[in-house]
Motif scaffolding. Sequence first.
Motif, mmCIF file in Angstrom:
data_model
loop_
_atom_site.group_PDB
_atom_site.id
_atom_site.type_symbol
_atom_site.label_atom_id
_atom_site.label_comp_id
_atom_site.label_asym_id
_atom_site.label_seq_id
_atom_site.Cartn_x
_atom_site.Cartn_y
_atom_site.Cartn_z
ATOM 1 N N ALA A 1 -6.464 -3.532 24.231
ATOM 2 C CA ALA A 1 -7.330 -3.703 25.403
ATOM 3 C C ALA A 1 -8.794 -3.876 24.997
ATOM 4 N N PHE A 2 -9.225 -3.131 23.997
ATOM 5 C CA PHE A 2 -10.625 -3.217 23.554
ATOM 6 C C PHE A 2 -10.910 -4.501 22.772
ATOM 7 N N ASN A 3 -9.915 -4.981 22.018
ATOM 8 C CA ASN A 3 -10.176 -6.030 21.035
ATOM 9 C C ASN A 3 -9.469 -7.357 21.252
ATOM 10 N N PHE A 4 -8.331 -7.384 21.929
ATOM 11 C CA PHE A 4 -7.479 -8.571 21.907
ATOM 12 C C PHE A 4 -7.000 -9.007 23.282
ATOM 13 N N LEU A 5 -7.935 -9.319 24.150
ATOM 14 C CA LEU A 5 -7.558 -9.858 25.454
ATOM 15 C C LEU A 5 -7.955 -11.327 25.492
ATOM 16 N N PRO A 6 -7.153 -12.210 26.024
ATOM 17 C CA PRO A 6 -5.799 -11.965 26.514
ATOM 18 C C PRO A 6 -4.828 -11.792 25.342
ATOM 19 N N THR A 7 -3.926 -10.846 25.475
ATOM 20 C CA THR A 7 -3.054 -10.459 24.360
ATOM 21 C C THR A 7 -2.139 -11.588 23.886
ATOM 22 N N TYR A 8 -1.755 -12.517 24.750
ATOM 23 C CA TYR A 8 -0.831 -13.572 24.335
ATOM 24 C C TYR A 8 -1.381 -14.415 23.188
ATOM 25 N N LYS A 9 -2.712 -14.516 23.061
ATOM 26 C CA LYS A 9 -3.296 -15.311 21.983
ATOM 27 C C LYS A 9 -3.069 -14.680 20.610
ATOM 28 N N TYR A 10 -2.746 -13.396 20.583
ATOM 29 C CA TYR A 10 -2.673 -12.653 19.325
ATOM 30 C C TYR A 10 -1.280 -12.096 19.057
ATOM 31 N N LYS A 11 -0.265 -12.668 19.688
ATOM 32 C CA LYS A 11 1.091 -12.124 19.562
ATOM 33 C C LYS A 11 1.671 -12.257 18.150
ATOM 34 N N ASN A 12 1.120 -13.158 17.335
ATOM 35 C CA ASN A 12 1.650 -13.325 15.977
ATOM 36 C C ASN A 12 0.970 -12.412 14.946
ATOM 37 N N ILE A 13 0.047 -11.564 15.398
ATOM 38 C CA ILE A 13 -0.626 -10.631 14.481
ATOM 39 C C ILE A 13 0.177 -9.334 14.411
ATOM 40 N N HIS A 14 0.327 -8.828 13.212
ATOM 41 C CA HIS A 14 0.997 -7.537 13.011
ATOM 42 C C HIS A 14 -0.077 -6.494 12.719
ATOM 43 N N PHE A 15 -0.022 -5.384 13.450
ATOM 44 C CA PHE A 15 -1.073 -4.378 13.399
ATOM 45 C C PHE A 15 -0.604 -3.112 12.700
ATOM 46 N N PHE A 16 -1.521 -2.525 11.937
ATOM 47 C CA PHE A 16 -1.256 -1.260 11.256
ATOM 48 C C PHE A 16 -2.485 -0.371 11.372
ATOM 49 N N GLU A 17 -2.249 0.863 11.745
ATOM 50 C CA GLU A 17 -3.332 1.842 11.796
ATOM 51 C C GLU A 17 -3.288 2.689 10.528
ATOM 52 N N LEU A 18 -4.431 2.846 9.893
ATOM 53 C CA LEU A 18 -4.543 3.694 8.710
ATOM 54 C C LEU A 18 -5.561 4.790 8.996
ATOM 55 N N ILE A 19 -5.246 5.982 8.565
ATOM 56 C CA ILE A 19 -6.160 7.098 8.779
ATOM 57 C C ILE A 19 -7.172 7.121 7.637
ATOM 58 N N GLY A 20 -8.427 7.269 8.001
ATOM 59 C CA GLY A 20 -9.497 7.225 7.010
ATOM 60 C C GLY A 20 -10.154 8.562 6.785
ATOM 61 N N ASP A 21 -11.156 8.545 5.954
ATOM 62 C CA ASP A 21 -11.961 9.736 5.674
ATOM 63 C C ASP A 21 -13.034 9.876 6.749
ATOM 64 N N PHE A 22 -13.499 11.085 6.925
ATOM 65 C CA PHE A 22 -14.565 11.341 7.891
ATOM 66 C C PHE A 22 -15.470 12.428 7.329
ATOM 67 N N ASP A 23 -16.728 12.088 7.131
ATOM 68 C CA ASP A 23 -17.713 13.063 6.680
ATOM 69 C C ASP A 23 -18.935 12.935 7.580
ATOM 70 N N TYR A 24 -18.997 13.810 8.544
ATOM 71 C CA TYR A 24 -20.067 13.770 9.539
ATOM 72 C C TYR A 24 -21.447 13.787 8.886
ATOM 73 N N LYS A 25 -21.567 14.515 7.798
ATOM 74 C CA LYS A 25 -22.868 14.644 7.129
ATOM 75 C C LYS A 25 -23.369 13.311 6.570
ATOM 76 N N LYS A 26 -22.479 12.376 6.282
ATOM 77 C CA LYS A 26 -22.886 11.085 5.716
ATOM 78 C C LYS A 26 -23.178 10.025 6.770
ATOM 79 N N LEU A 27 -22.946 10.335 8.034
ATOM 80 C CA LEU A 27 -23.207 9.373 9.094
ATOM 81 C C LEU A 27 -24.707 9.191 9.300
ATOM 82 N N THR A 28 -25.092 8.003 9.742
ATOM 83 C CA THR A 28 -26.484 7.786 10.117
ATOM 84 C C THR A 28 -26.757 8.550 11.407
#
Length: 165
Positions: A93-120
């Motif tokens: 919904a945030f990135n790929f509307l209308p969704t039919y245009k992107y039906k051939n993309i395969h999506f994978f979610e990866l969990i990343g690192d998070f260090d609040y102290k290094k954020l701007t």
Amino acid sequence: MSKTVIIYKTKYNSTKKYAGWLAIKIDADLYELSDIRSSDLKNYDTIIFGGSIENGYIRGIEFIKDNIDKIKDKKIIVFYVGLGLYSLSEIMAFNFLPTYKYKNIHFFELIGDFDYKKLTFIDKIRVMYGSGKIASNLVDCKSYVKSAKKENLNDILKYLQTNNM
């Protein structure tokens, strides 16, 4: 022989780590988004894009969206790196509307690192007030999450093997 490119866009390092590990594992060309042109995409059979998540949006994904008509007949994978806060339907919904245009993309979610102290400063404000989905212990700097591991790529690698990429 199939030729693969991995393109990534990141502000912090988890996405870059994953892109590098994946490029080594599958012997793919690797580019930071600012180092590749859309005209280069014609040289590849498989295009893998990786970007970090910011409030549900995949950094740099406009590159794929802007070129979707040129690459629609290629194998396309998008991996996005975050803290597991968004469902695939939210990402779509945030990135790929209308969704039919992107039906051939395969999506994978990866969990990343998070260090609040290094954020701007601005990113700290975004985290605290932006999505409302960040756990309070992260915002309060009580936790450092180190979740970027090579094993997290196993689903992508399995997909690539199964689909002869």
